[in-house]
Design a protein around this motif. Structure first.
Motif, PDB file in Angstrom:
ATOM      1  N   HIS A  40       1.199  15.948  -4.261  1.00 20.48           N
ATOM      2  CA  HIS A  40       2.398  16.800  -4.305  1.00 20.48           C
ATOM      3  C   HIS A  40       3.393  16.355  -5.376  1.00 20.48           C
ATOM      4  O   HIS A  40       4.413  17.006  -5.565  1.00 20.48           O
ATOM      5  N   SER A  71       9.456  24.333   3.448  1.00 28.87           N
ATOM      6  CA  SER A  71       8.119  24.095   4.003  1.00 28.87           C
ATOM      7  C   SER A  71       8.056  24.369   5.504  1.00 28.87           C
ATOM      8  O   SER A  71       7.815  23.436   6.294  1.00 28.87           O
ATOM      9  N   LEU A 210       5.994  29.543   5.200  1.00 27.03           N
ATOM     10  CA  LEU A 210       6.888  29.138   4.108  1.00 27.03           C
ATOM     11  C   LEU A 210       8.112  30.046   4.128  1.00 27.03           C
ATOM     12  O   LEU A 210       8.023  31.221   4.493  1.00 27.03           O
ATOM     13  N   TRP A 244      12.881  19.577  -5.177  1.00 34.60           N
ATOM     14  CA  TRP A 244      12.658  20.850  -5.870  1.00 34.60           C
ATOM     15  C   TRP A 244      13.410  20.968  -7.196  1.00 34.60           C
ATOM     16  O   TRP A 244      13.259  21.953  -7.908  1.00 34.60           O
ATOM     17  N   HIS A 254       9.404  15.174   1.428  1.00 35.33           N
ATOM     18  CA  HIS A 254       8.373  15.294   2.452  1.00 35.33           C
ATOM     19  C   HIS A 254       7.116  15.727   1.715  1.00 35.33           C
ATOM     20  O   HIS A 254       7.184  16.149   0.561  1.00 35.33           O
ATOM     21  N   THR A 255       5.951  15.622   2.377  1.00 34.70           N
ATOM     22  CA  THR A 255       4.708  16.016   1.719  1.00 34.70           C
ATOM     23  C   THR A 255       4.614  17.536   1.760  1.00 34.70           C
ATOM     24  O   THR A 255       4.508  18.121   2.844  1.00 34.70           O
ATOM     25  N   ALA A 256       4.668  18.145   0.603  1.00 34.96           N
ATOM     26  CA  ALA A 256       4.688  19.614   0.546  1.00 34.96           C
ATOM     27  C   ALA A 256       3.364  20.188   1.068  1.00 34.96           C
ATOM     28  O   ALA A 256       2.316  19.550   0.919  1.00 34.96           O
ATOM     29  N   PRO A 257       3.391  21.381   1.670  1.00 33.70           N
ATOM     30  CA  PRO A 257       2.150  22.043   2.113  1.00 33.70           C
ATOM     31  C   PRO A 257       1.439  22.627   0.883  1.00 33.70           C
ATOM     32  O   PRO A 257       1.588  23.811   0.572  1.00 33.70           O
ATOM     33  N   LEU A 261       1.294  26.492  -0.715  1.00 34.40           N
ATOM     34  CA  LEU A 261       2.107  26.857  -1.889  1.00 34.40           C
ATOM     35  C   LEU A 261       1.254  27.512  -2.979  1.00 34.40           C
ATOM     36  O   LEU A 261       1.735  28.398  -3.687  1.00 34.40           O
TER      37      LEU A 261
END
Ligand SMILES: Cc1ncc(COP(=O)(O)O)c(C=O)c1O
Length: 379
Positions: A40, A71, A210, A244, A254-257, A261
């Protein structure tokens, strides 16, 4: 002893999703989500995030720098707006005409804001005069919040006018655009909206989970001037912004999905290819065809023509019809999901969604044919 459960892979049946969301996800979006997962903070992924921000600015029609997807589902967009913008003791007017307006009011209370609730009947639009009166009676109001497209009823409210009234009285606005984004005209900059949130699973026809948001300068200034920290660490925009923000300054939050995405990116590429105006026109055209077919069957819509949402059609359940059985037959015999009434409208309406990919001539025809046969069986 082997205690592992013997469960097979989950293989859901193909449905046509004509409820209040999620809408049908295009194969291009599903294919994008199946691409290799990268880190990420991988430079390639970071480039994709920048493109996503550009595409979301187009969807919202804004130049706001702080425009990105949170997220989690639409509810996190709602909560993020309230937890960041409402400080304890702030007076907030919520104009409510359905389930999601009520939820906004609940958010104000949980943020320990001072709630002024301005209610309109379910099935009607927010009344601008009532907002004007409430602001005159409460000149210390800091924020006004309302829903653009009330999914529980299928009603559009006049965001441009409500925003203008709030600004005239020195209040900022929070707008719920979960069911409106890309389905009906929404011009964040031209209308001067300060904070807005949406969801990925309706007009954008991405998978749920999202929440695109956009914050203007006045909203950001209010957040920066807070006298106490936002009580939610995850939703504190001062921290999320670090992940962002562009220009190589991105830091872990945080660990982005990641694969989700990719899906949203593809859904937004598809939006840009179609064009917003063309998408709004498509929604309108298919809605008119649906309404003509419903009326030809003797069915009536809940909402007056001038406030109807093309993407969410509330149809009054005829007397003597077993509403849950009709929805079950639509699903089991025809593979079509339509929605039930919510809250005060439970059992009284069906909600037929024509959102994003689901808004097509074929789906209108399939829905009308299925409904006709199901209602004939159930009379
Ligand atoms: C108008 C509106 N606001 C908020 C939400 C909450 O979004 P989510 O279910 O994605 O959390 C919804 C969901 O349907 C909605 O229609």
């Amino acid at each position: 002893m082997d205690t592992s459960p013997h469960i097979n892979s989950f293989k859901p049946a193909k449905r046509i999703l004509l409820g209040p969301g999620p809408s049908d996800v295009h194969q291009r979006v599903l294919d994008a989500m199946a691409r290799p997962t990268v880190g990420h903070l991988d430079p390639q992924f970071c480039d994709m995030m920048e493109e996503m921000k550009t595409l979301l600015r187009y969807a919202f029609q804004t130049e706001n720098e702080l425009t990105f997807p949170l997220s989690a589902p639409g509810s996190i967009g709602m909560e993020s707006c309230f937890v960041n913008l409402v400080e304890p003791g702030d007076k907030v007017i919520v104009c409510s005409n359905g389930v999601f307006g009520r939820r906004m009011a609940e958010n104000v209370k949980r943020c320990r804001g001072e709630l002024v609730l301005v209610e309109d009947a379910w099935g009607t639009a927010v009344d601008p005069q009532k907002l004007e009166d409430a602001l005159q009676a409460n000149p210390d109001t800091k924020l006004v919040a309302f829903v653009h497209a009330e999914t529980s009823t299928g009603v559009e409210s006049d965001v441009r006018l409500l925003t203008e009234i709030a600004h005239r009285h020195g209040a900022l606005v929070i707008v719920d655009a979960v069911t409106s984004l890309t389905c009906i005209p929404l011009l964040v900059d031209e209308w001067g909206i300060d904070a807005i949130y949406s969801g990925s699973q309706k007009g954008l026809s991405c998978t749920p989970g999202l929440s695109p948001v956009s914050f203007g300068e006045r909203a950001i200034a209010k957040i920066k001037q807070r006298s106490n920290a936002v009580q939610s660490w995850f939703m504190d925009l001062n921290l999320v912004m670090g992940y962002w923000s562009g220009e190589g300054k991105r830091t872990y939050h945080h660990t982005a999905p990641i694969n989700a995405l990719y899906g949203l990116h593809e859904a937004l590429v598809m939006l840009a290819e179609e064009g917003l105006q063309a998408r709004w026109a498509r929604h309108r055209q298919n809605h008119l065809a649906l309404v003509a077919g419903l009326e030809a069957m003797g069915l009536k819509l809940l909402v007056a023509e001038k406030s109807r949402l093309p993407q969410l059609n509330s149809v009054i359940v005829p007397d003597s019809i077993d509403e849950p059985r009709v929805r079950a037959d639509m699903l089991n015999k025809h593979g079509i999901e339509i929605g039930a009434g919510l809250g005060d409208l439970a059992g009284k309406v069906f909600r037929i969604g024509l959102m994003g990919t689901s808004s097509s001539q074929e789906n209108v025809a399939a829905c009308l044919a299925a409904l006709k046969s199901v209602l004939a069986d159930r009379r």
